[in-house]
Design a protein around this motif. Structure first.
Motif, PDB file in Angstrom:
ATOM      1  N   UNK A   1      58.809 -10.286 -56.381  1.00 32.99           N
ATOM      2  CA  UNK A   1      59.310 -11.577 -55.933  1.00 32.99           C
ATOM      3  C   UNK A   1      58.063 -12.426 -55.694  1.00 32.99           C
ATOM      4  N   UNK A   2      57.931 -13.513 -56.458  1.00 33.43           N
ATOM      5  CA  UNK A   2      56.767 -14.401 -56.291  1.00 33.43           C
ATOM      6  C   UNK A   2      57.178 -15.553 -55.384  1.00 33.43           C
ATOM      7  N   UNK A   3      56.398 -15.744 -54.312  1.00 28.38           N
ATOM      8  CA  UNK A   3      56.697 -16.836 -53.378  1.00 28.38           C
ATOM      9  C   UNK A   3      55.434 -17.673 -53.186  1.00 28.38           C
ATOM     10  N   UNK A   4      55.616 -18.964 -52.963  1.00 29.31           N
ATOM     11  CA  UNK A   4      54.524 -19.820 -52.481  1.00 29.31           C
ATOM     12  C   UNK A   4      54.849 -20.121 -51.026  1.00 29.31           C
ATOM     13  N   UNK A   5      53.872 -19.899 -50.136  1.00 29.50           N
ATOM     14  CA  UNK A   5      54.203 -19.979 -48.711  1.00 29.50           C
ATOM     15  C   UNK A   5      53.023 -20.500 -47.878  1.00 29.50           C
ATOM     16  N   UNK A   6      53.338 -21.309 -46.881  1.00 33.98           N
ATOM     17  CA  UNK A   6      52.354 -21.663 -45.857  1.00 33.98           C
ATOM     18  C   UNK A   6      52.497 -20.671 -44.714  1.00 33.98           C
ATOM     19  N   UNK A   7      51.461 -19.879 -44.499  1.00 31.59           N
ATOM     20  CA  UNK A   7      51.447 -18.920 -43.392  1.00 31.59           C
ATOM     21  C   UNK A   7      49.988 -18.712 -43.014  1.00 31.59           C
ATOM     22  N   UNK A   8      49.718 -18.515 -41.744  1.00 32.96           N
ATOM     23  CA  UNK A   8      48.336 -18.459 -41.281  1.00 32.96           C
ATOM     24  C   UNK A   8      47.718 -17.069 -41.491  1.00 32.96           C
ATOM     25  N   UNK A   9      47.304 -16.812 -42.740  1.00 31.92           N
ATOM     26  CA  UNK A   9      46.661 -15.515 -43.037  1.00 31.92           C
ATOM     27  C   UNK A   9      45.233 -15.478 -42.488  1.00 31.92           C
ATOM     28  N   UNK A  10      44.619 -16.654 -42.258  1.00 30.23           N
ATOM     29  CA  UNK A  10      43.241 -16.691 -41.730  1.00 30.23           C
ATOM     30  C   UNK A  10      43.157 -15.910 -40.424  1.00 30.23           C
ATOM     31  N   UNK A  11      44.240 -16.012 -39.638  1.00 30.99           N
ATOM     32  CA  UNK A  11      44.285 -15.346 -38.335  1.00 30.99           C
ATOM     33  C   UNK A  11      44.054 -13.823 -38.460  1.00 30.99           C
ATOM     34  N   UNK A  12      44.361 -13.287 -39.649  1.00 32.82           N
ATOM     35  CA  UNK A  12      44.240 -11.840 -39.846  1.00 32.82           C
ATOM     36  C   UNK A  12      43.001 -11.482 -40.659  1.00 32.82           C
ATOM     37  N   UNK A  13      42.093 -12.451 -40.815  1.00 35.72           N
ATOM     38  CA  UNK A  13      40.825 -12.186 -41.515  1.00 35.72           C
ATOM     39  C   UNK A  13      40.999 -12.027 -43.016  1.00 35.72           C
ATOM     40  N   UNK A  14      42.075 -12.591 -43.577  1.00 35.08           N
ATOM     41  CA  UNK A  14      42.285 -12.432 -45.012  1.00 35.08           C
ATOM     42  C   UNK A  14      41.253 -13.226 -45.809  1.00 35.08           C
ATOM     43  N   UNK A  15      40.854 -12.683 -46.971  1.00 40.22           N
ATOM     44  CA  UNK A  15      39.943 -13.367 -47.882  1.00 40.22           C
ATOM     45  C   UNK A  15      40.758 -14.288 -48.794  1.00 40.22           C
ATOM     46  N   UNK A  16      40.086 -14.847 -49.822  1.00 38.39           N
ATOM     47  CA  UNK A  16      40.815 -15.728 -50.751  1.00 38.39           C
ATOM     48  C   UNK A  16      41.966 -14.988 -51.427  1.00 38.39           C
ATOM     49  N   UNK A  17      41.713 -13.745 -51.825  1.00 36.12           N
ATOM     50  CA  UNK A  17      42.763 -12.957 -52.471  1.00 36.12           C
ATOM     51  C   UNK A  17      42.809 -11.577 -51.823  1.00 36.12           C
ATOM     52  N   UNK A  18      44.022 -11.085 -51.549  1.00 30.84           N
ATOM     53  CA  UNK A  18      44.182  -9.814 -50.827  1.00 30.84           C
ATOM     54  C   UNK A  18      45.290  -9.014 -51.486  1.00 30.84           C
TER      55      UNK A  18
END
Ligand SMILES: Cc1cc2nc3c(=O)[nH]c(=O)nc-3n(C[C@H](O)[C@H](O)[C@H](O)COP(=O)(O)OP(=O)(O)OC[C@H]3O[C@@H](n4cnc5c(N)ncnc54)[C@H](O)[C@@H]3O)c2cc1C
Length: 402
Positions: A187-204
């Motif tokens: 399932x491909x989704x486009x989403x606004x969610x605060x991944x920065x808060x979890x230390x995510x890089x550009x691609x994870x």
């Protein structure tokens, strides 16, 4: 032979890029698309170095970079977000022109349309669905369903850039698209969610037998592409209904719907397929019309854009009388080989890596991760890995005979 006119079936990214390349050489290009407008589904966003090279030749790379961005960091993680291994494009020289660039497909399409509209020798016709094709010694032709009735158009060459369900391919080879559908559902989704808060890089990319997924930043204002797995065989409505539960199970922070905003969602089957040939006489195939792979690693359109660059060089060889039309057989042979030897196995392995290994042992056991680990202290290796997809490129001018 001077090429006067080319018909391109499909104004998706591959058709538009080929149309730009050819029309900029003064060749008349008629681009026919069945849709009333550009497709808006969440699909490609990452274009690796071989695609960036062709975007530069089409004269659009700087605009793509201006509207998109250059991703730096690619991580593989466990479900609890623990880092397993990663790649860093910072290893590339700052002035290297063909770094991977990110721009969601609908925005790339819009940009390409703006550029092609400026070309006096190109014409894009929406709501023009090709239903039949044919050819004789002189010309190739298409029959088109238009809002005003059936029309026919002919040209020196017809090129099928009409995607996975290509009419051009089916007219040439029948309904079967050789290959397989993998027993998996994304399932491909486009989403606004605060991944920065979890230390995510550009691609994870998250490694897990059931809850594998990829979360990659696709715009500079914080839109992410999240592609996750679900049970195969459900209906579109069932997948949409299951989305809040799946997000809560897999994403860091186990978010409830009020904590994110989805802008697009679409289920996709994963397919590995390749047409029997990319050339029959004056009719050619490129990109998804010619081959498919699962989206992990972003090999699909990057490979398709590399096809388009090779086809452009082959056609220019003919146009400038530097090669005879046997170069089109070479185009088919080379691009089929690159799919079979690189795109197909590499994309399968990219997907397998996510779900078919023990996340706790992956850093030690996975050969690719071992290279990533080594590249943390070996800048030459880091550079080599960042340019790994250059193997999709091929120089067609070596087959010019004059
Ligand atoms: C979730 C997902 C993520 C992806 N991510 C990436 C990524 O990051 N990087 C990457 O490289 N690839 C990625 N891909 C693959 C990529 O999206 C496709 O390879 C790419 O869109 C194919 O482009 P195309 O121009 O060949 O075909 P399409 O984009 O499918 O365009 C085909 C066009 O042809 C038209 N058409 C169809 N039939 C006819 C007809 N009979 N007559 C006239 N017109 C017709 C259609 O209307 C359409 O506009 C991803 C795919 C998915 C599903």
């Amino acid at each position: 032979m001077r090429i006067q006119k080319v018909i391109i079936v499909g104004a998706g990214p591959s058709g538009l890029i080929l149309g730009l390349l050819l029309s900029k050489q003064g060749i008349q290009v008629e681009l026919l698309d069945a849709g009333a407008e550009l497709d808006k589904q969440p699909r490609a966003a990452h274009y690796a170095s071989p695609a960036a090279y062709e975007l530069a030749r089409a004269g659009v790379l700087e605009d793509v970079k201006a509207r998109g961005f250059l991703p730096q960091s690619f991580a593989w993680r466990k479900l609890d977000t623990t880092f397993v291994a990663g790649l860093n494009h910072a290893a590339l020289p700052p002035d290297y022109p063909y770094k991977m660039v990110v721009l969601p497909l609908d925005r790339l399409g819009k940009l390409l349309c703006e550029h092609i509209q400026r070309q006096p020798t190109a014409e894009v016709k929406w709501s023009h669905k090709v239903v039949r094709i044919g050819q004789d010694q002189e010309q190739a032709w298409v029959e088109i369903e238009t809002p005003t009735g059936l029309q026919r158009s002919d040209a020196d060459y017809v090129i099928g850039c009409d995607g996975a369900n290509s009419t051009v391919r089916q007219e040439l080879f029948g309904p079967e698209y050789p290959g397989e559908t993998l027993n998996a559902q994304i399932i491909a989704t486009n989403v606004y969610y605060d991944f920065d808060r979890y230390g995510y890089w550009d691609s994870n990319s998250i490694i897990h037998p059931k809850n594998w997924y990829m979360a990659a930043r696709i715009t500079t204002d914080g839109l992410y592409r999240v592609s996750y797995g679900d049970i195969p065989g459900l209906s579109r409505e069932e997948y949409l209904a299951r989305q809040p539960q799946r997000y809560e199970e897999i994403l860091p922070g186990n978010p409830k719907p009020e904590e994110y905003r989805i802008t697009n969602i679409s289920p996709y089957r994963l397919q590995q397929r390749c047409a029997p040939s990319f050339r029959v006489g004056k009719i050619l195939l490129a990109a998804d019309a010619a081959h498919l792979c699962n989206p992990f690693g972003g090999l699909g359109l990057t490979g398709g854009i590399a096809d388009v660059g090779n086809l452009f060089d082959a056609l220019m060889g003919i146009h400038k009388d530097l090669a005879d039309d046997a170069i089109l057989d070479k185009y088919s042979e080379v691009r089929k080989r690159i799919w079979a030897e690189t795109i197909d196995p590499m994309s399968r392995e990219n997907f397998r890596r996510l779900h078919d290994q023990d996340p706790d042992k992956a850093r030690e056991n996975d050969e690719f991760f071992q290279l990533c680990v080594k590249s943390e202290t070996d800048s030459e290796l880091a550079k080599e890995l960042a340019l790994g997809l250059d193997v999709l490129r091929h120089d067609m001018t070596q087959y010019y005979t004059k």
